[in-house]
Motif scaffolding. Structure first.
Motif, PDB file in Angstrom:
ATOM      1  N   LYS B  73      28.878  34.135  30.526  1.00 20.15           N
ATOM      2  CA  LYS B  73      29.685  35.138  31.213  1.00 20.15           C
ATOM      3  C   LYS B  73      29.035  36.468  30.914  1.00 20.15           C
ATOM      4  CE  LYS B  73      34.550  34.349  31.914  1.00 20.15           C
ATOM      5  NZ  LYS B  73      35.877  34.613  31.397  1.00 20.15           N
ATOM      6  N   THR B  74      28.688  37.202  31.958  1.00 23.76           N
ATOM      7  CA  THR B  74      27.976  38.453  31.732  1.00 23.76           C
ATOM      8  C   THR B  74      28.807  39.628  32.231  1.00 23.76           C
ATOM      9  OG1 THR B  74      25.957  37.223  32.140  1.00 23.76           O
ATOM     10  CG2 THR B  74      25.777  39.631  32.063  1.00 23.76           C
ATOM     11  N   LEU B  75      29.054  40.559  31.328  1.00 25.12           N
ATOM     12  CA  LEU B  75      29.745  41.784  31.712  1.00 25.12           C
ATOM     13  C   LEU B  75      28.682  42.777  32.126  1.00 25.12           C
ATOM     14  CD1 LEU B  75      32.397  43.461  31.767  1.00 25.12           C
ATOM     15  CD2 LEU B  75      31.863  44.156  29.439  1.00 25.12           C
ATOM     16  N   ARG B  76      28.793  43.248  33.375  1.00 26.28           N
ATOM     17  CA  ARG B  76      27.785  44.180  33.852  1.00 26.28           C
ATOM     18  C   ARG B  76      28.415  45.546  34.120  1.00 26.28           C
ATOM     19  NH1 ARG B  76      24.688  43.685  39.517  1.00 26.28           N
ATOM     20  NH2 ARG B  76      26.623  44.636  40.214  1.00 26.28           N
ATOM     21  N   TYR B  77      27.812  46.560  33.583  1.00 26.53           N
ATOM     22  CA  TYR B  77      28.268  47.929  33.839  1.00 26.53           C
ATOM     23  C   TYR B  77      27.224  48.629  34.684  1.00 26.53           C
ATOM     24  CZ  TYR B  77      29.275  52.880  32.846  1.00 26.53           C
ATOM     25  OH  TYR B  77      29.538  54.221  32.947  1.00 26.53           O
ATOM     26  N   PHE B  78      27.650  49.121  35.829  1.00 25.33           N
ATOM     27  CA  PHE B  78      26.739  49.833  36.717  1.00 25.33           C
ATOM     28  C   PHE B  78      27.200  51.283  36.786  1.00 25.33           C
ATOM     29  CE2 PHE B  78      25.664  50.717  41.382  1.00 25.33           C
ATOM     30  CZ  PHE B  78      24.473  51.318  41.037  1.00 25.33           C
ATOM     31  N   VAL B  79      26.427  52.147  36.190  1.00 21.43           N
ATOM     32  CA  VAL B  79      26.868  53.539  36.063  1.00 21.43           C
ATOM     33  C   VAL B  79      26.900  54.256  37.418  1.00 21.43           C
ATOM     34  CG1 VAL B  79      24.645  54.620  35.572  1.00 21.43           C
ATOM     35  CG2 VAL B  79      26.698  55.558  34.558  1.00 21.43           C
ATOM     36  N   GLY B  80      26.138  53.741  38.371  1.00 18.38           N
ATOM     37  CA  GLY B  80      26.124  54.356  39.700  1.00 18.38           C
ATOM     38  C   GLY B  80      27.475  54.306  40.387  1.00 18.38           C
ATOM     39  N   ARG B  81      28.306  53.361  39.984  1.00 15.92           N
ATOM     40  CA  ARG B  81      29.610  53.249  40.607  1.00 15.92           C
ATOM     41  C   ARG B  81      30.711  53.883  39.772  1.00 15.92           C
ATOM     42  NH1 ARG B  81      31.575  47.969  43.614  1.00 15.92           N
ATOM     43  NH2 ARG B  81      30.556  48.437  45.568  1.00 15.92           N
ATOM     44  N   CYS B  82      30.395  54.138  38.525  1.00 16.69           N
ATOM     45  CA  CYS B  82      31.436  54.574  37.590  1.00 16.69           C
ATOM     46  C   CYS B  82      31.996  55.939  37.991  1.00 16.69           C
ATOM     47  CB  CYS B  82      30.840  54.634  36.194  1.00 16.69           C
ATOM     48  SG  CYS B  82      32.004  55.083  34.930  1.00 16.69           S
ATOM     49  N   ILE B  83      33.308  56.070  37.941  1.00 17.56           N
ATOM     50  CA  ILE B  83      33.931  57.354  38.254  1.00 17.56           C
ATOM     51  C   ILE B  83      34.394  58.064  36.981  1.00 17.56           C
ATOM     52  CG2 ILE B  83      34.628  56.673  40.570  1.00 17.56           C
ATOM     53  CD1 ILE B  83      37.436  56.175  39.456  1.00 17.56           C
ATOM     54  N   PHE B  84      34.023  57.532  35.838  1.00 14.85           N
ATOM     55  CA  PHE B  84      34.312  58.163  34.548  1.00 14.85           C
ATOM     56  C   PHE B  84      35.804  58.425  34.343  1.00 14.85           C
ATOM     57  CE2 PHE B  84      30.184  59.587  36.224  1.00 14.85           C
ATOM     58  CZ  PHE B  84      29.418  58.764  35.445  1.00 14.85           C
ATOM     59  N   CYS B  85      36.605  57.431  34.693  1.00 13.44           N
ATOM     60  CA  CYS B  85      38.046  57.585  34.534  1.00 13.44           C
ATOM     61  C   CYS B  85      38.490  57.122  33.151  1.00 13.44           C
ATOM     62  CB  CYS B  85      38.776  56.790  35.603  1.00 13.44           C
ATOM     63  SG  CYS B  85      38.478  55.019  35.509  1.00 13.44           S
ATOM     64  N   TRP B  86      37.675  56.300  32.523  1.00 14.35           N
ATOM     65  CA  TRP B  86      37.965  55.773  31.181  1.00 14.35           C
ATOM     66  C   TRP B  86      39.186  54.877  31.153  1.00 14.35           C
ATOM     67  CZ3 TRP B  86      36.782  59.868  26.804  1.00 14.35           C
ATOM     68  CH2 TRP B  86      35.453  60.270  26.920  1.00 14.35           C
ATOM     69  N   ARG B  87      39.515  54.284  32.266  1.00  9.64           N
ATOM     70  CA  ARG B  87      40.610  53.315  32.261  1.00  9.64           C
ATOM     71  C   ARG B  87      40.221  52.102  31.406  1.00  9.64           C
ATOM     72  NH1 ARG B  87      45.471  52.715  32.590  1.00  9.64           N
ATOM     73  NH2 ARG B  87      45.683  51.019  34.075  1.00  9.64           N
ATOM     74  N   ASN B 120      28.516  33.670  25.574  1.00  8.61           N
ATOM     75  CA  ASN B 120      28.477  32.220  25.751  1.00  8.61           C
ATOM     76  C   ASN B 120      29.866  31.716  26.072  1.00  8.61           C
ATOM     77  OD1 ASN B 120      25.758  31.771  25.218  1.00  8.61           O
ATOM     78  ND2 ASN B 120      26.170  32.048  23.022  1.00  8.61           N
ATOM     79  N   ARG B 121      29.938  30.706  26.893  1.00  6.42           N
ATOM     80  CA  ARG B 121      31.243  30.133  27.207  1.00  6.42           C
ATOM     81  C   ARG B 121      31.502  28.940  26.294  1.00  6.42           C
ATOM     82  NH1 ARG B 121      31.520  30.228  33.712  1.00  6.42           N
ATOM     83  NH2 ARG B 121      33.620  29.497  33.324  1.00  6.42           N
ATOM     84  N   GLY B 128      33.142  18.074  26.628  1.00  5.20           N
ATOM     85  CA  GLY B 128      31.896  18.807  26.825  1.00  5.20           C
ATOM     86  C   GLY B 128      31.881  19.713  28.037  1.00  5.20           C
ATOM     87  N   LYS B 129      33.009  19.753  28.784  1.00  7.94           N
ATOM     88  CA  LYS B 129      33.057  20.611  29.963  1.00  7.94           C
ATOM     89  C   LYS B 129      33.163  22.075  29.513  1.00  7.94           C
ATOM     90  CE  LYS B 129      36.457  20.328  32.884  1.00  7.94           C
ATOM     91  NZ  LYS B 129      37.512  19.649  33.604  1.00  7.94           N
ATOM     92  N   VAL B 130      32.593  23.002  30.341  1.00  6.29           N
ATOM     93  CA  VAL B 130      32.660  24.414  29.988  1.00  6.29           C
ATOM     94  C   VAL B 130      34.012  24.978  30.408  1.00  6.29           C
ATOM     95  CG1 VAL B 130      31.574  26.641  30.265  1.00  6.29           C
ATOM     96  CG2 VAL B 130      30.199  24.576  30.378  1.00  6.29           C
ATOM     97  N   THR B 131      34.671  25.661  29.500  1.00 10.11           N
ATOM     98  CA  THR B 131      35.965  26.260  29.853  1.00 10.11           C
ATOM     99  C   THR B 131      35.762  27.718  30.251  1.00 10.11           C
ATOM    100  OG1 THR B 131      36.374  27.019  27.633  1.00 10.11           O
ATOM    101  CG2 THR B 131      37.132  24.811  28.155  1.00 10.11           C
ATOM    102  N   GLY B 132      36.848  28.367  30.618  1.00  7.42           N
ATOM    103  CA  GLY B 132      36.772  29.743  31.107  1.00  7.42           C
ATOM    104  C   GLY B 132      36.441  30.760  30.040  1.00  7.42           C
ATOM    105  N   GLU B 133      36.877  30.519  28.806  1.00  9.34           N
ATOM    106  CA  GLU B 133      36.763  31.575  27.800  1.00  9.34           C
ATOM    107  C   GLU B 133      35.356  31.697  27.227  1.00  9.34           C
ATOM    108  OE1 GLU B 133      39.460  28.991  26.032  1.00  9.34           O
ATOM    109  OE2 GLU B 133      39.874  29.265  28.154  1.00  9.34           O
ATOM    110  N   THR B 134      35.157  32.833  26.571  1.00  7.43           N
ATOM    111  CA  THR B 134      33.921  33.007  25.836  1.00  7.43           C
ATOM    112  C   THR B 134      34.194  32.609  24.387  1.00  7.43           C
ATOM    113  OG1 THR B 134      34.429  35.255  25.173  1.00  7.43           O
ATOM    114  CG2 THR B 134      33.329  34.972  27.276  1.00  7.43           C
ATOM    115  N   THR B 135      33.124  32.353  23.662  1.00  3.36           N
ATOM    116  CA  THR B 135      33.307  31.930  22.269  1.00  3.36           C
ATOM    117  C   THR B 135      34.038  32.997  21.464  1.00  3.36           C
ATOM    118  OG1 THR B 135      31.016  32.632  22.071  1.00  3.36           O
ATOM    119  CG2 THR B 135      31.429  30.281  21.934  1.00  3.36           C
ATOM    120  N   ARG B 136      33.705  34.271  21.766  1.00  3.24           N
ATOM    121  CA  ARG B 136      34.333  35.343  20.996  1.00  3.24           C
ATOM    122  C   ARG B 136      35.808  35.496  21.320  1.00  3.24           C
ATOM    123  NH1 ARG B 136      30.471  40.272  21.123  1.00  3.24           N
ATOM    124  NH2 ARG B 136      28.577  39.366  20.267  1.00  3.24           N
ATOM    125  N   MET B 137      36.129  35.235  22.590  1.00  2.00           N
ATOM    126  CA  MET B 137      37.526  35.329  22.984  1.00  2.00           C
ATOM    127  C   MET B 137      38.347  34.302  22.230  1.00  2.00           C
ATOM    128  SD  MET B 137      38.021  35.752  26.950  1.00  2.00           S
ATOM    129  CE  MET B 137      39.529  35.070  27.518  1.00  2.00           C
TER     130      MET B 137
END
Ligand code: SF4
Ligand code: SF4
Lengths: 545, 179
Positions: B73-87, B120-121, B128-137
């Motif tokens: 699972k990849t969290l992607r931050y694209f600054v070109g779209r960011c409106i800097f609202c800090w929500r 990692n999920r 052995g099936k992959v679930t929705g969560e990440t290991t850290r979650m």
């Protein structure tokens, strides 16, 4: 109160006379009438009860109850009431009588509903206002069965300046020479005199309403609403938040409402200063322009200090605000205001003493009171033509009921009057901020837990620097079911025709700038056709004014 | 106002101008005028982020996106779209996002505009099936809530199976006890 009851009775009686029904919720009177009585009811509200017409909203309610609806939004400014006149329209071949003969200000919004929802208005000449010429027939983007990201393939057509032998044609635009926004005016001149005007706007259709009704959540729409306008964005997000809060009957903390009002006034100050600068620039007094914008910079810094951003403050949420004003910020604000007031007063005195400013502004671009009333114009444009209306006082919202202020009204209706209204308002705004900072109560700034029930209606008018913003919300599941936005320039542009006609050409740029037009806000959902032929502007639904 | 005063009034602007002097600064060589409250670019701490996606749900312009693949699972931050609202900062449960006052974001490499955090999920220990969560979650949830050993690390299907088994065991019960 006895008086209040009498007034409400009046509306209930009206709806009974029209064979409809009425219900009252807070400050909103909902009247539902059968469509054949719509014109009569609207005319009575507008002409007899002297309600102010704001806008009409078409809604696709087929998924809810099988009908299209049209809601005309009036406000009773003297009694602080919103009056919504609604009628249901059969879904097959939707047709409804037009109210433009009784209420000329409804012209654009009816055509917008026709384009975006496919509702036909009988008893008037229809024309395409919103969609581009090549747009597929029968595709109405605001209908619920059209996905928000659907993009039909359309061929772009280039536009030509109209040619005519009778009069000279002067194109202004498609970028405004002063306000750097896309719009297009065609002025028809005989010699030096403007004889008629054509306006062609709506180049910047962004489909914001559809986006808010589909892809976003309640809280996200706040940030989208703020981006309707680059200058008065906070008015839009406040208006949206207030409308939703009204619909859901949320009890928003007082402190949050105070902060909203304070920031709204900060925005008004910077907006009016910006406009004054532009006006001086258009008048050829660039020294004034530079100095006004120099002192405006303080306000921008103040806005950043209070909210975190120079513009698009991003502090509104449903249920309150995200940034508090602590003691340090309060002191800083008062300090900035004190300096600003001193500098502003000195500067404006000098600027108004400049002979060409007064000479060129007075007597030009006159909008007589009757026309202003007929076209339901908004804000400083209305107040300069002798219409005493200001939503902050008439329909109090946020924390304005705790501040006392004067609403400047001038009767001349010319460019100078519109300039002076703003000059006076600036001083009032500074006083409002001081009063509110003094009275701000303690407490939380954000409502933590709340629920927004579905199917409720909320409508709110917020007095933006240019006039009343109107937001209309029908609540839905996790997001608005219907969200209608009307920016003040939407009401003011039609009045330009009156102001420009029979005036020397040289005054046209100033007159256009004098309504402080904000084209992107006006266009938020619109595009217009053009077929290259000369066409008289039918801003008033064929009504002669 | 006397006539002469009126005539010379406009000239007073010279007094204003000379008193003010010059107001522009030599940016970028001088510090720009920014208030302490200014909201700029956000920074996500990859060691803290658990990949829950709360920020993705809150972000108004989709500047944050969760890209899901087979086992990541990849969290992607694209600054070109960011409106800097800090929500996103408001909603992050672990405080992984920090606001900065940085607004000078111009770059000549478009890749600089993106930030990626790869998670990692979790794989189901049963099938052995992959679930929705990440290991850290999963780790985060286990720390916060007491889930029996038996249930964690398992996909919803297997969990259901175990649960039904457990219930049926209780219903019928081991033979010979009460009732
Ligand atoms: S600051 Fe706002 S726009 Fe930027 S990533 Fe966070 S939520 Fe999205
Ligand atoms: S909310 Fe915080 S923890 Fe969750 S994905 Fe976003 S940054 Fe990571």
């Amino acid at each position: 109160m006895e008086g209040e009851k009498l007034i409400l009775d009046k509306y209930i009686e009206l709806s009974r006379d029209m064979g409809g029904k009425a219900s009252i919720e807070g400050d909103t009177v909902h009247i539902i009438v059968p469509s054949e009585k719509l014109v009569e009811a609207a005319s009575k509200l507008f002409n007899e009860y002297q309600c102010d017409f704001r806008v009409c909203v078409g809604t696709d309610e087929r998924p809810l109850n099988g009908y299209f609806t049209i809601t005309h939004i009036f406000t009773d400014n003297r009694n602080g009431l919103y009056v919504l006149l609604k009628t249901y329209i059969e879904p097959q071949d939707p047709k409804v009588p037009s109210i433009t003969n009784a209420v000329p200000g409804a012209d654009w919004c009816e055509m917008e509903a026709r384009d975006l929802l496919g509702i036909e208005f009988t008893g008037r000449t229809p024309y395409r206002l919103v969609l581009p010429p090549e747009w597929p027939k029968g595709l109405h983007p605001l209908r619920k069965d059209v996905p928000y990201n659907y993009r039909p393939q359309i061929r772009g057509v280039s536009e030509k300046v109209s040619t005519t032998t009778e009069t000279g044609v002067i194109p202004i635009g498609p970028y405004h020479p002063a306000l750097h926004e896309p719009e297009y005016f065609e002025l028809y001149v005989e010699g030096e005199k403007v004889v008629d005007v054509k306006y062609r706007g709506f180049h910047v259709h962004r489909g914001i309403e559809k986006l808010g009704e589909t892809r976003m959540t309640y809280q996200q729409v706040n940030f989208l609403a703020e981006r309707i306008c680059g200058i008065c964005g906070f008015e839009h997000s406040s208006c949206y938040a207030l409308a939703v809060e009204k619909a859901a009957k949320l009890d928003v903390p007082e402190r949050a409402q105070f902060i909203r009002s304070i920031v709204l006034e900060v925005e008004r100050i910077h907006s009016h200063l910006l406009w004054l600068g532009v006006a001086f620039h258009v008048l050829g007094y660039d020294t004034g322009f530079m100095h006004v914008w120099r002192i405006r910079e303080r306000v921008m810094y103040l806005a950043e200090l209070l909210t975190g951003s120079r513009k698009t403050y991003g502090i509104n949420l449903i249920g309150g605000v995200r940034r508090d004003i602590n003691e340090e910020k309060k002191q800083k604000t008062l300090e900035v205001l004190r300096e600003l007031e001193k500098e502003y007063k000195g500067l404006i005195e000098v600027a108004l003493s400049v002979p060409q400013v007064r000479k060129r502004a007075s007597g030009t671009g006159v909008l007589p009171r009757e026309d202003a009333l007929k076209l339901s114009v908004e804000g400083p444009t209305a107040r300069a033509s002798g219409i005493d209306k200001d939503a902050r006082r008439d329909l109090p919202y946020a924390a304005y009921k705790y501040a006392s202020f004067r609403v400047p009204v001038y009767t001349e209706g010319d460019n100078l009057a519109r300039l002076l209204v703003r000059v006076d308002e600036l001083v009032e705004s500074m006083a409002i901020i001081e009063q509110l900072l003094d009275k701000i109560p303690k407490g939380p700034i954000l409502l933590e837990k709340y629920e927004i029930p579905e199917g409720r209606v909320g409508v709110q008018v917020v007095e933006a620097p240019r006039g009343g913003d109107v937001h209309f919300v029908i609540t839905g599941h996790g997001k608005p079911y219907r969200w209608r936005v009307r920016a003040p320039t939407y009401s003011n542009i039609p009045a330009l025709r009156v102001m420009l006609r029979d005036q020397p050409l040289a005054d046209a740029p100033l007159t256009i700038a004098s309504i402080d037009p904000c084209f992107s806000c006006t266009d938020r959902v619109l595009i217009v056709r053009e077929n290259g032929r000369r066409e008289w502007l039918r801003l008033t639904g064929g009504l002669k004014i | 106002m006397s006539f002469v005063k009126k005539i010379i009034k406009p000239v007073e602007v010279l007094v204003v101008a000379s008193k003010t002097g010059r107001v522009t600064i030599k940016y970028p060589f001088e510090e720009p005028w920014i208030s302490p409250e200014f909201r700029g670019k956000i920074e996500i701490d990859p060691t803290k982020c658990i990949g829950c996606g709360a920020c993705v749900n809150a972000c108004p312009p989709n500047a944050l996106e969760m890209i899901e693949s087979e086992d990541k699972k990849t969290l992607r931050y694209f600054v070109g779209r960011c409106i800097f609202c800090w929500r996103c900062i408001d909603v992050c449960p672990v405080g992984a996002i920090k606001g900065t006052r940085n607004f000078e974001l111009a770059t000549n490499d478009p890749l600089d505009l993106y930030d990626y955090i790869v998670h990692n999920r979790v794989k189901c220990r049963e099938c052995g099936k992959v679930t929705g969560e990440t290991t850290r979650m999963l780790k985060y949830v286990l720390e916060k809530a007491f889930v029996t050993e038996n249930y964690n690390n398992k996909c919803p299907d297997c969990r259901k199976k175990i649960f039904i088994n457990a219930i049926s065991m209780r219903r019928t019960g081991p033979v010979g006890e009460k009732t």
